[in-house]
Design a protein around this motif. Structure first.
Motif, PDB file in Angstrom:
ATOM      1  N   GLY A   1       0.783  -1.229   0.000  1.00  0.00           N
ATOM      2  CA  GLY A   1       0.000   0.000   0.000  1.00  0.00           C
ATOM      3  C   GLY A   1       0.810   1.272   0.000  1.00  0.00           C
ATOM      4  N   LEU A   2       2.044   1.247   0.522  1.00  0.00           N
ATOM      5  CA  LEU A   2       2.863   2.446   0.627  1.00  0.00           C
ATOM      6  C   LEU A   2       4.269   2.169   0.101  1.00  0.00           C
ATOM      7  CD1 LEU A   2       0.724   2.676   3.117  1.00  0.00           C
ATOM      8  CD2 LEU A   2       2.272   4.460   3.916  1.00  0.00           C
ATOM      9  N   PRO A   3       4.859   3.117  -0.631  1.00  0.00           N
ATOM     10  CA  PRO A   3       6.247   2.942  -1.071  1.00  0.00           C
ATOM     11  C   PRO A   3       7.211   2.730   0.089  1.00  0.00           C
ATOM     12  CG  PRO A   3       5.213   4.725  -2.288  1.00  0.00           C
ATOM     13  CD  PRO A   3       4.247   4.330  -1.198  1.00  0.00           C
ATOM     14  N   SER A   4       6.972   3.360   1.216  1.00  0.00           N
ATOM     15  CA  SER A   4       7.878   3.208   2.357  1.00  0.00           C
ATOM     16  C   SER A   4       7.880   1.782   2.893  1.00  0.00           C
ATOM     17  CB  SER A   4       7.505   4.191   3.474  1.00  0.00           C
ATOM     18  OG  SER A   4       6.129   4.102   3.790  1.00  0.00           O
TER      19      SER A   4
ATOM     20  N   ILE B   1       3.698  17.368   2.927  1.00  0.00           N
ATOM     21  CA  ILE B   1       3.974  17.206   4.361  1.00  0.00           C
ATOM     22  C   ILE B   1       5.315  16.543   4.657  1.00  0.00           C
ATOM     23  CG2 ILE B   1       1.529  17.197   4.976  1.00  0.00           C
ATOM     24  CD1 ILE B   1       1.651  14.153   5.117  1.00  0.00           C
ATOM     25  N   ALA B   2       6.032  16.075   3.619  1.00  0.00           N
ATOM     26  CA  ALA B   2       7.337  15.433   3.815  1.00  0.00           C
ATOM     27  C   ALA B   2       8.090  15.496   2.489  1.00  0.00           C
ATOM     28  CB  ALA B   2       7.169  13.987   4.263  1.00  0.00           C
ATOM     29  N   ARG B   3       9.388  15.212   2.532  1.00  0.00           N
ATOM     30  CA  ARG B   3      10.171  15.246   1.292  1.00  0.00           C
ATOM     31  C   ARG B   3       9.710  14.156   0.330  1.00  0.00           C
ATOM     32  NH1 ARG B   3      14.237  15.721   5.047  1.00  0.00           N
ATOM     33  NH2 ARG B   3      14.898  13.561   4.678  1.00  0.00           N
ATOM     34  N   ASP B   4       9.437  12.988   0.857  1.00  0.00           N
ATOM     35  CA  ASP B   4       8.991  11.851   0.065  1.00  0.00           C
ATOM     36  C   ASP B   4       8.424  10.810   1.030  1.00  0.00           C
ATOM     37  OD1 ASP B   4      11.245  10.614   1.254  1.00  0.00           O
ATOM     38  OD2 ASP B   4      12.497  11.003  -0.503  1.00  0.00           O
ATOM     39  N   TRP B   5       8.072   9.628   0.518  1.00  0.00           N
ATOM     40  CA  TRP B   5       7.458   8.610   1.365  1.00  0.00           C
ATOM     41  C   TRP B   5       8.426   8.098   2.428  1.00  0.00           C
ATOM     42  CZ3 TRP B   5       2.419   7.774   1.596  1.00  0.00           C
ATOM     43  CH2 TRP B   5       1.626   8.172   0.525  1.00  0.00           C
ATOM     44  N   GLY B   6       9.698   7.998   2.076  1.00  0.00           N
ATOM     45  CA  GLY B   6      10.679   7.559   3.067  1.00  0.00           C
ATOM     46  C   GLY B   6      10.819   8.562   4.192  1.00  0.00           C
ATOM     47  N   ASP B   7      10.834   9.835   3.842  1.00  0.00           N
ATOM     48  CA  ASP B   7      10.914  10.883   4.865  1.00  0.00           C
ATOM     49  C   ASP B   7       9.663  10.869   5.735  1.00  0.00           C
ATOM     50  OD1 ASP B   7      12.040  13.261   6.136  1.00  0.00           O
ATOM     51  OD2 ASP B   7      10.489  14.382   5.063  1.00  0.00           O
TER      52      ASP B   7
END
Length: 343
Positions: free
Chosen positions: A94-97, A314-320
């Motif tokens: 569901g999420l890249p992270s 809200i963040a730089r990317d999904w990892g952030d």
């Protein structure tokens, strides 16, 4: 049939070359099989996808194929694969992270996004609200979720992609209106105060709300909301908030496992199939948003245009976002009071 990225014939040739095609099939045995470890609400989607993929493969190759499936909260499923507890050939999360967590353990190559079309995102989705018939609590937007005694049903962000997206969407709903991060944190804390319990995954949240009739509003994946409303026979309705998050589910084959299982050609063909027109039609029919504009347009009556913000708000990317919101002692740990768990 559609625009396949790799022909079934080429896959069969590759499989034969590495010795996976048996000279003589044993009755009841399927020589070609892979395991798809997926997130919770995709059960119906992959049941249909797997049937059409297998039928096409068998029609063109003369060989049977089977896709086994495992479903659960996206973050939980990712941890199962990363730890080796689930020997996935492919992951559809569901999420890249969540997928990046498996990459960090060395099971998936770092270039996974470059190996499939559209950055390895076969569809998009979002979160919407499901309410009881007539919307008796007058829920129209995010601020309404924290009024009075309203009870909100959502999964646990520690285990569920739906739960994580609830956090991110709620936070973004405040920022998008010009609120500060302090305002967003206060809103998120109040939202959790309105959740009477947490469940480990999206489908369990839907059962609690739609079947067990707990709570006043369910924050759900859009496809889950469409399914719940359709199955309720008029007892439930969807409310589209003024803004929500653009969810970006992703897929990859698991290099370590496909090498060990000699399953790479089949795993690759399976994931490439998701990007064909045939599969994209099934994806849209099941309530997910196709990345192909022409197919998305044909399903706009059920999947209307929405105001969706990207994670970059809200963040730089999904990892952030994973580090900022869900790491130890990050945002969620500062606003999240442990709730009763219903497993």
């Amino acid at each position: 049939m559609g625009n396949k990225w790799l022909s079934v014939g080429a896959v069969v040739a590759s499989i034969a070359a590495i010795g996976l095609i048996a000279a003589k099939n044993v009755e009841g045995y399927t020589p070609h099989h892979i395991l798809n470890v997926s997130y919770d609400p995709t059960r119906e989607l992959y049941e249909k996808i797997d049937k059409t993929f297998a039928a096409d493969f068998t029609r063109q190759s003369g060989e049977p194929v089977a896709v086994r499936r495992s479903h659960g909260g996206s973050s939980y499923q990712a941890r199962q694969v990363a730890s080796g507890a689930a020997a996935a050939d492919v992951v559809t999360l569901g999420l890249p992270s969540d997928l990046e967590g498996i990459v960090k353990r060395g099971l998936i190559d770092a270039n996974w996004r470059e190996r499939l079309p559209n950055g390895a995102q076969p569809y998009y989705s979002t979160l919407v609200f499901v309410v009881r018939k007539g919307n008796p609590r007058a829920v129209a937007d995010w601020p309404d979720l924290v009024r009075g005694s309203i009870e909100v049903i959502t999964p646990d962000p520690k285990t569920s992609g739906n739960g994580k997206l609830t956090v991110l969407a709620a936070w973004g709903s405040v920022i998008s209106r010009g609120g500060s991060e302090a305002d967003a944190r206060a809103f998120l804390k109040t939202l959790f105060d309105h959740t009477p319990f947490l469940v480990p995954a999206a489908r369990a949240a839907g059962v609690a709300f739609a079947v067990e009739k707990k709570g006043d509003v369910h924050i759900a994946w859009e496809n889950e909301a469409l399914r719940e409303v359709a199955e309720s026979r008029g007892a439930l309705e969807i409310v589209y908030p003024s803004i929500s998050i653009l969810a970006e589910p992703v897929v990859a084959w698991v290099d370590r496992n496909t090498t060990r299982n000699n399953s790479l050609p089949l795993a690759k063909a399976y994931l490439e199939y998701l990007f064909t027109d045939e599969a994209q039609e099934i994806i849209a029919e099941e309530g997910y948003r196709s990345f192909k504009p022409d197919i998305a347009a044909r399903h706009a009556d059920r999947l209307p245009s929405l105001n969706l913000f990207r994670i970059g708000l809200i963040a730089r990317d999904w990892g952030d976002a994973q580090q900022k919101f869900f790491a130890e002692n990050a945002v969620v740990d500062t606003v999240y009071t442990p709730k009763p768990r219903i497993d």
